[in-house]
Write an enzyme that holds these catalytic residues in place. Structure first.
Site, PDB file in Angstrom:
ATOM      1  N   THR A  67       6.623   0.315   3.771  1.00  0.00           N
ATOM      2  CA  THR A  67       7.268  -0.971   4.051  1.00  0.00           C
ATOM      3  C   THR A  67       8.235  -0.836   5.222  1.00  0.00           C
ATOM      4  O   THR A  67       8.223  -1.664   6.147  1.00  0.00           O
ATOM      5  CB  THR A  67       8.003  -1.496   2.805  1.00  0.00           C
ATOM      6  OG1 THR A  67       7.035  -1.900   1.830  1.00  0.00           O
ATOM      7  CG2 THR A  67       8.879  -2.702   3.144  1.00  0.00           C
ATOM      8  N   ASN A 146      -5.434  -3.345  -0.472  1.00  0.00           N
ATOM      9  CA  ASN A 146      -4.782  -2.923  -1.705  1.00  0.00           C
ATOM     10  C   ASN A 146      -5.160  -3.762  -2.923  1.00  0.00           C
ATOM     11  O   ASN A 146      -4.781  -3.412  -4.041  1.00  0.00           O
ATOM     12  CB  ASN A 146      -3.257  -2.959  -1.524  1.00  0.00           C
ATOM     13  CG  ASN A 146      -2.755  -4.335  -1.135  1.00  0.00           C
ATOM     14  OD1 ASN A 146      -3.260  -4.946  -0.191  1.00  0.00           O
ATOM     15  ND2 ASN A 146      -1.750  -4.834  -1.831  1.00  0.00           N
ATOM     16  N   SER A 193       2.779   6.142   2.736  1.00  0.00           N
ATOM     17  CA  SER A 193       3.779   6.342   1.686  1.00  0.00           C
ATOM     18  C   SER A 193       3.340   7.490   0.801  1.00  0.00           C
ATOM     19  O   SER A 193       2.216   7.479   0.281  1.00  0.00           O
ATOM     20  CB  SER A 193       3.943   5.088   0.818  1.00  0.00           C
ATOM     21  OG  SER A 193       4.840   4.165   1.381  1.00  0.00           O
ATOM     22  N   HIS A 195       4.154   8.354  -2.237  1.00  0.00           N
ATOM     23  CA  HIS A 195       3.922   8.110  -3.660  1.00  0.00           C
ATOM     24  C   HIS A 195       2.555   7.505  -3.955  1.00  0.00           C
ATOM     25  O   HIS A 195       2.154   7.414  -5.120  1.00  0.00           O
ATOM     26  CB  HIS A 195       5.028   7.230  -4.249  1.00  0.00           C
ATOM     27  CG  HIS A 195       4.950   5.784  -3.873  1.00  0.00           C
ATOM     28  ND1 HIS A 195       4.429   4.835  -4.717  1.00  0.00           N
ATOM     29  CD2 HIS A 195       5.327   5.120  -2.752  1.00  0.00           C
ATOM     30  CE1 HIS A 195       4.489   3.644  -4.131  1.00  0.00           C
ATOM     31  NE2 HIS A 195       5.031   3.792  -2.931  1.00  0.00           N
ATOM     32  N   THR A 231      20.511  10.136   7.110  1.00  0.00           N
ATOM     33  CA  THR A 231      20.218  11.534   6.783  1.00  0.00           C
ATOM     34  C   THR A 231      18.779  11.660   6.304  1.00  0.00           C
ATOM     35  O   THR A 231      18.342  10.949   5.403  1.00  0.00           O
ATOM     36  CB  THR A 231      21.171  12.046   5.696  1.00  0.00           C
ATOM     37  OG1 THR A 231      22.514  11.904   6.162  1.00  0.00           O
ATOM     38  CG2 THR A 231      20.893  13.506   5.376  1.00  0.00           C
ATOM     39  N   CYS A 315       4.044  -5.119  -5.401  1.00  0.00           N
ATOM     40  CA  CYS A 315       5.095  -5.703  -4.560  1.00  0.00           C
ATOM     41  C   CYS A 315       5.100  -7.227  -4.610  1.00  0.00           C
ATOM     42  O   CYS A 315       6.058  -7.863  -4.190  1.00  0.00           O
ATOM     43  CB  CYS A 315       4.930  -5.240  -3.115  1.00  0.00           C
ATOM     44  SG  CYS A 315       4.992  -3.457  -2.913  1.00  0.00           S
TER      45      CYS A 315
END
Length: 372
Positions: A67, A146, A193, A195, A231, A315
């Site tokens: 995203t 998807n 992504s 995951h 970071t 989502c």
């Protein structure tokens, strides 16, 4: 059975994640020795991801996931390209993190046009050819849908767009990477992504042929080529490289096994009244409808059998509107409203598939009075 939403991390990935947290917790931007060691590990992970994807000449910018990667690619490239054109082309099948961003860019003077979809769920290449002109500066099409799992003709699009050198071609590869082999050479940027292929949540990447058109959309300390500040999630990046390597090494065997699961489920529901299976492509995603019922009812009914599926993408599953992908491929409203998405992973076992089939038959009997 909702692995298109997210997957369970490999045990080796979790071990890698924890080990890096323990041993390399220094900030990768710090100039002391511990920071340099962390930075060295980060760069090794970056190279490994690019090598595994066959994109050794590309750059890899670590992000929080697809995203954020989609947002960076669309927003920054369009602002960079604005002097050269104002038209964006995208498929009707895109994830909300693409469609919603593109629509928001209308406020900055861009025109958004949609490429038609063929009944099999792929983009209409002839219509893309009609839409292309000198004002188009950005084209984006996902590699694998998807919702129904259709595979888009990315290589064919790369060849077509060679005649339009100022067009940036972006691909959301979230549902493809680690699951099927695709050739992304020639694509200008793509999003992934971790995951989705058994990595941990909160880490992804924007992979770009050239970093020059990209720029920050959130400002900070100039991390990740001054494109994505904050970071860097080193444990996530290292474990993502590990997840991609394991997925790549096991992909062929997993794909063959999941194809068999897909066929088994389709055969098992083929004789059920008012159940319709939508066109697909990849083996790990299938969409079917209990026509006359509501998808949410079917999801909840399967849940009582400890089978967990979804209606649309996780989502967007809580939005009360008809799914764009199913509309685009010509599904009727009752079919769309009764649709569910079943998605397997490389870790899915045949016994689980058998439980799914038993539950599908049981739910069909339970709600049979509403099925048309």
């Amino acid at each position: 059975m909702d692995n298109a939403a997210t997957t369970r991390p490999y045990d080796d990935v979790l071990e890698t994640y924890m080990n890096v947290n323990k041993m390399y917790y220094a900030n990768t931007s710090s100039i002391h020795q511990a920071g340099r060691e962390a930075a060295k590990l980060l760069e090794a992970s970056r190279r490994q991801i690019l090598d595994l994807m066959g994109l050794g000449g590309y750059d890899c910018i670590f992000t929080s996931g697809a995203t954020e990667s989609n947002n960076i690619a669309i927003q920054s490239v369009l602002r960079h390209k604005k002097p050269f054109g104002r038209t964006v082309l995208l498929s009707e099948l895109e994830h909300p993190s693409v469609i919603n961003v593109a629509e928001a860019m209308k406020d900055e003077g861009f025109n958004v046009r949609y490429i038609r979809t063929l009944p099999d769920g792929t983009v209409d290449m002839a219509h893309l050819g009609e839409l292309l002109d000198d004002d188009v500066v950005f084209v984006t099409v996902m590699a694998v849908n998807n919702i129904v799992g259709t595979i888009q003709p990315i290589r064919e699009m790369v060849r077509m767009l060679k005649a339009y050198p100022k067009v940036h071609f972006h691909v959301d590869a979230t549902q493809a990477v680690g699951k099927i082999r695709m050739d992304y050479r020639g694509v200008d940027s793509l999003s992934i992504s971790a995951h989705k292929f058994h990595g941990v949540k909160g880490i992804g990447a924007l992979i770009a042929r050239e970093a020059e058109p990209l720029s920050a959309i959130a400002y900070g300390g100039g991390h990740e080529r001054n494109i994505r500040s904050g970071t860097v999630n080193l444990p996530g990046a290292v474990s993502m490289a590990r997840a991609l390597r394991i997925s790549d090494e096991t992909l062929d065997a997993a794909e063959k096994r999941v194809y068999a699961y897909n066929r088994k489920v389709k055969e098992a529901v083929s004789g059920l009244h008012a159940v319709q299976v939508q066109p697909g492509g990849v083996p790990h995603i299938m969409n079917l409808s209990f026509t006359g019922a509501k998808g949410e009812v079917v999801v909840n009914a399967l849940g009582t059998h400890d089978i967990f599926v979804s209606t649309t993408s996780a989502c967007a599953s809580k939005l009360k509107k008809l799914n764009e992908t199913l509309l685009a491929i010509g599904c009727t409203q009752p079919v769309i409203e009764g649709s569910i998405r079943i998605s397997f992973s490389s870790q899915t076992e045949e016994a689980e598939v058998d439980r799914l089939i038993t539950a599908l038959h049981a739910v069909h009997t339970e709600i049979g009075d509403v099925l048309k």
